[in-house]
Design a protein around this motif. Structure first.
Motif, PDB file in Angstrom:
ATOM      1  N   THR A   1     -37.074 -23.269 -39.087  1.00  0.00           N
ATOM      2  CA  THR A   1     -36.429 -22.319 -40.119  1.00  0.00           C
ATOM      3  C   THR A   1     -37.112 -20.892 -40.130  1.00  0.00           C
ATOM      4  O   THR A   1     -38.267 -20.577 -39.907  1.00  0.00           O
ATOM      5  N   LEU A   2     -36.208 -19.943 -40.286  1.00  0.00           N
ATOM      6  CA  LEU A   2     -36.402 -18.536 -40.085  1.00  0.00           C
ATOM      7  C   LEU A   2     -35.994 -18.076 -41.476  1.00  0.00           C
ATOM      8  O   LEU A   2     -35.010 -18.072 -41.965  1.00  0.00           O
ATOM      9  N   ALA A   3     -37.252 -17.491 -42.084  1.00  0.00           N
ATOM     10  CA  ALA A   3     -36.851 -16.676 -43.415  1.00  0.00           C
ATOM     11  C   ALA A   3     -37.070 -15.035 -43.203  1.00  0.00           C
ATOM     12  O   ALA A   3     -38.410 -14.681 -42.959  1.00  0.00           O
ATOM     13  N   PRO A   4     -35.955 -14.451 -43.290  1.00  0.00           N
ATOM     14  CA  PRO A   4     -36.230 -12.949 -43.372  1.00  0.00           C
ATOM     15  C   PRO A   4     -36.735 -12.519 -44.673  1.00  0.00           C
ATOM     16  O   PRO A   4     -36.363 -12.977 -45.631  1.00  0.00           O
TER      17      PRO A   4
ATOM     18  N   SER B   1     -27.480 -11.838 -37.937  1.00  0.00           N
ATOM     19  CA  SER B   1     -26.630 -13.123 -37.214  1.00  0.00           C
ATOM     20  C   SER B   1     -27.604 -13.782 -36.704  1.00  0.00           C
ATOM     21  O   SER B   1     -28.506 -13.552 -36.022  1.00  0.00           O
ATOM     22  N   VAL B   2     -27.384 -15.245 -36.744  1.00  0.00           N
ATOM     23  CA  VAL B   2     -28.017 -16.393 -36.345  1.00  0.00           C
ATOM     24  C   VAL B   2     -27.265 -17.292 -35.865  1.00  0.00           C
ATOM     25  O   VAL B   2     -27.000 -18.281 -36.678  1.00  0.00           O
ATOM     26  N   PRO B   3     -26.796 -17.347 -34.677  1.00  0.00           N
ATOM     27  CA  PRO B   3     -25.593 -18.347 -34.257  1.00  0.00           C
ATOM     28  C   PRO B   3     -26.254 -19.601 -33.984  1.00  0.00           C
ATOM     29  O   PRO B   3     -27.572 -19.900 -33.908  1.00  0.00           O
ATOM     30  N   ASP B   4     -25.606 -20.881 -34.400  1.00  0.00           N
ATOM     31  CA  ASP B   4     -25.746 -22.332 -34.412  1.00  0.00           C
ATOM     32  C   ASP B   4     -27.025 -22.527 -35.361  1.00  0.00           C
ATOM     33  O   ASP B   4     -28.201 -23.182 -34.747  1.00  0.00           O
ATOM     34  N   SER B   5     -26.737 -21.980 -36.377  1.00  0.00           N
ATOM     35  CA  SER B   5     -27.828 -22.180 -37.785  1.00  0.00           C
ATOM     36  C   SER B   5     -27.119 -22.667 -38.857  1.00  0.00           C
ATOM     37  O   SER B   5     -26.009 -22.194 -38.978  1.00  0.00           O
ATOM     38  N   LYS B   6     -27.680 -23.144 -39.685  1.00  0.00           N
ATOM     39  CA  LYS B   6     -27.220 -23.344 -41.198  1.00  0.00           C
ATOM     40  C   LYS B   6     -28.047 -22.461 -42.164  1.00  0.00           C
ATOM     41  O   LYS B   6     -29.248 -22.486 -42.228  1.00  0.00           O
ATOM     42  N   TYR B   7     -27.194 -21.687 -42.753  1.00  0.00           N
ATOM     43  CA  TYR B   7     -27.748 -20.635 -43.852  1.00  0.00           C
ATOM     44  C   TYR B   7     -27.804 -21.412 -45.058  1.00  0.00           C
ATOM     45  O   TYR B   7     -26.738 -21.849 -45.768  1.00  0.00           O
ATOM     46  N   ILE B   8     -29.048 -21.286 -45.477  1.00  0.00           N
ATOM     47  CA  ILE B   8     -29.433 -21.851 -47.140  1.00  0.00           C
ATOM     48  C   ILE B   8     -29.664 -20.613 -48.110  1.00  0.00           C
ATOM     49  O   ILE B   8     -30.839 -19.848 -47.931  1.00  0.00           O
ATOM     50  N   ILE B   9     -28.639 -20.083 -48.799  1.00  0.00           N
ATOM     51  CA  ILE B   9     -29.046 -19.080 -49.750  1.00  0.00           C
ATOM     52  C   ILE B   9     -30.128 -19.357 -50.949  1.00  0.00           C
ATOM     53  O   ILE B   9     -30.097 -20.525 -51.442  1.00  0.00           O
ATOM     54  N   HIS B  10     -30.972 -18.520 -51.088  1.00  0.00           N
ATOM     55  CA  HIS B  10     -32.053 -18.582 -51.968  1.00  0.00           C
ATOM     56  C   HIS B  10     -31.741 -17.484 -53.226  1.00  0.00           C
ATOM     57  O   HIS B  10     -31.637 -16.230 -52.762  1.00  0.00           O
ATOM     58  N   ASN B  11     -31.732 -17.870 -54.356  1.00  0.00           N
ATOM     59  CA  ASN B  11     -31.490 -16.815 -55.483  1.00  0.00           C
ATOM     60  C   ASN B  11     -33.019 -16.422 -56.331  1.00  0.00           C
ATOM     61  O   ASN B  11     -33.673 -17.231 -56.523  1.00  0.00           O
TER      62      ASN B  11
ATOM     63  N   PRO C   1     -33.870 -13.514 -49.036  1.00  0.00           N
ATOM     64  CA  PRO C   1     -32.367 -13.987 -49.521  1.00  0.00           C
ATOM     65  C   PRO C   1     -31.981 -15.405 -49.241  1.00  0.00           C
ATOM     66  O   PRO C   1     -31.172 -15.877 -49.863  1.00  0.00           O
ATOM     67  N   GLY C   2     -32.580 -16.029 -48.155  1.00  0.00           N
ATOM     68  CA  GLY C   2     -32.336 -17.380 -47.881  1.00  0.00           C
ATOM     69  C   GLY C   2     -33.142 -17.643 -46.336  1.00  0.00           C
ATOM     70  O   GLY C   2     -33.970 -16.984 -46.225  1.00  0.00           O
ATOM     71  N   VAL C   3     -32.814 -18.828 -46.087  1.00  0.00           N
ATOM     72  CA  VAL C   3     -33.380 -19.140 -44.725  1.00  0.00           C
ATOM     73  C   VAL C   3     -32.383 -19.673 -43.928  1.00  0.00           C
ATOM     74  O   VAL C   3     -31.267 -20.088 -44.092  1.00  0.00           O
ATOM     75  N   PHE C   4     -32.496 -19.524 -42.395  1.00  0.00           N
ATOM     76  CA  PHE C   4     -31.745 -20.139 -41.659  1.00  0.00           C
ATOM     77  C   PHE C   4     -32.405 -21.196 -40.896  1.00  0.00           C
ATOM     78  O   PHE C   4     -33.745 -21.363 -40.568  1.00  0.00           O
ATOM     79  N   GLU C   5     -31.603 -22.594 -40.852  1.00  0.00           N
ATOM     80  CA  GLU C   5     -32.221 -23.547 -40.350  1.00  0.00           C
ATOM     81  C   GLU C   5     -31.534 -23.925 -38.770  1.00  0.00           C
ATOM     82  O   GLU C   5     -30.467 -23.923 -38.613  1.00  0.00           O
TER      83      GLU C   5
END
Length: 326
Positions: free
Chosen positions: A125-128, A170-180, A206-210
């Motif tokens: 999981t990558l959280a910017p 941009s994070v190819p091959d990932s699933k992005y989950i928006i955080h509000n 803003p969200g996380v990439f899985e």
């Protein structure tokens, strides 16, 4: 207490500590000049990584609050820097190598993760942590008004209605989950407190990439954050390879490592790479300049003349030297 800095050739930079904890308001992975090399803004403060194995989550990041320090550094095995900062982590039988580079001449930072997985499925999981403030300031007690749009592999974010300068990730091959309405509150900068400045601020998440890593898989993951719109076709690997090629050319053209011992060659190479950090291009004048120092100085004539011989003449960068004198 040990810090690293890399630059993008137009006054922007990335900087932090060797365990990834930001201890200054000037630390961040993308500090971008809006009027190169001046008017610099913090765009991407950091990326917090977590790895889930067999239902257990391991946080690899290290952050500071006034009364708390997260302990991701416990999983860090090493840090090295010649061309770029390279971090190595080990969690159980999973090895992760993280390399950070900036794209030369662009307000773009690239992170390449190389993962060698064990015999269990893992999820990275990558959280910017993003911001949008002048790098001399702090966004203490700030709330962030974000708008987001995800298209294919590119995320577009506008912060506080600053649609004239969107942030692209941009994070190819990932699933992005928006955080509000998610944020990291009260990040503490111990070095700013020592200097008598405001030492706490908030960042938006803003969200996380899985990213899923299958058992025994070896995988490369590209994370790119930029103010440049066209990033879909770029990868971290390509940006890193291109930057190595550029620096190697500069090193070769100096002729400073010829007929030197291997030990001295390594030291001289590091000094040449370090000297390149201070050379920046000013598009408005179509000329190069010399940065007085990082993290907070820009170009000053006094510092330029003091460093002129070592940065530009000894290294045989004569064309740039002529531009600087103009």
């Amino acid at each position: 207490q040990k810090e690293w800095t890399i630059t993008n050739g137009i006054g922007g930079f990335a900087s932090s500590t060797i365990i990834g904890a930001n201890t200054r308001k000037y630390h961040g992975l993308l500090i971008a000049p809006f009027d190169p090399p001046a008017d610099r803004h913090l765009i991407l403060a950091k990326v917090d990584e977590s790895l889930e194995i067999d239902g257990h989550k391991y946080d690899l990041y290290t952050n500071m609050n006034k009364n708390y320090i997260s302990d991701g550094y416990k999983y860090q095995e090493s840090f090295e820097k010649q061309y770029f900062p390279i971090f190595t982590y080990k969690i159980k039988n999973v090895k992760i190598t993280k390399t950070i580079s900036m794209e030369y001449g662009k307000n773009t930072v690239a992170i390449q993760y190389k993962i060698k997985n064990g015999d269990s499925k893992a999820i990275l999981t990558l959280a910017p942590l993003i911001n949008f403030r002048n790098y001399h300031h702090t966004s203490t007690n700030s709330k962030f008004d974000l708008s987001q749009e995800i298209e294919d592999t590119k995320l577009t974010i506008t912060v506080n209605k600053r649609s004239d300068r969107p942030i692209y990730i941009s994070v190819p091959d990932s699933k992005y989950i928006i955080h509000n309405d998610n944020s990291f509150n009260d990040m503490f900068y111990i070095e700013e407190e020592k200097r008598g400045f405001i030492a706490e601020e908030n960042h938006a998440i803003p969200g996380v990439f899985e990213i899923v890593i299958n058992p025994n898989e070896e995988k490369e993951i590209s994370f790119i954050c930029s103010l440049e719109k066209e990033i879909e076709e770029k990868t971290a690997k390509e940006i890193i390879e291109k930057e190595i090629e550029r620096l190697d050319k500069i090193i070769k053209e100096t002729k400073l490592i010829e007929k030197k011992s291997e030990q001295n060659q390594d030291l001289i190479k590091k000094l040449i790479i370090a000297s390149d950090n201070f050379v920046a291009y000013k598009p408005a004048f179509d000329l190069h300049t010399v940065m007085a120092g990082y993290p907070w100085f820009i170009d000053w004539s006094r510092d330029t003349l003091i460093s002129f011989e070592g940065l530009l003449l000894v290294t045989r960068r004569y064309e740039i030297a002529r531009e600087v004198l103009l």
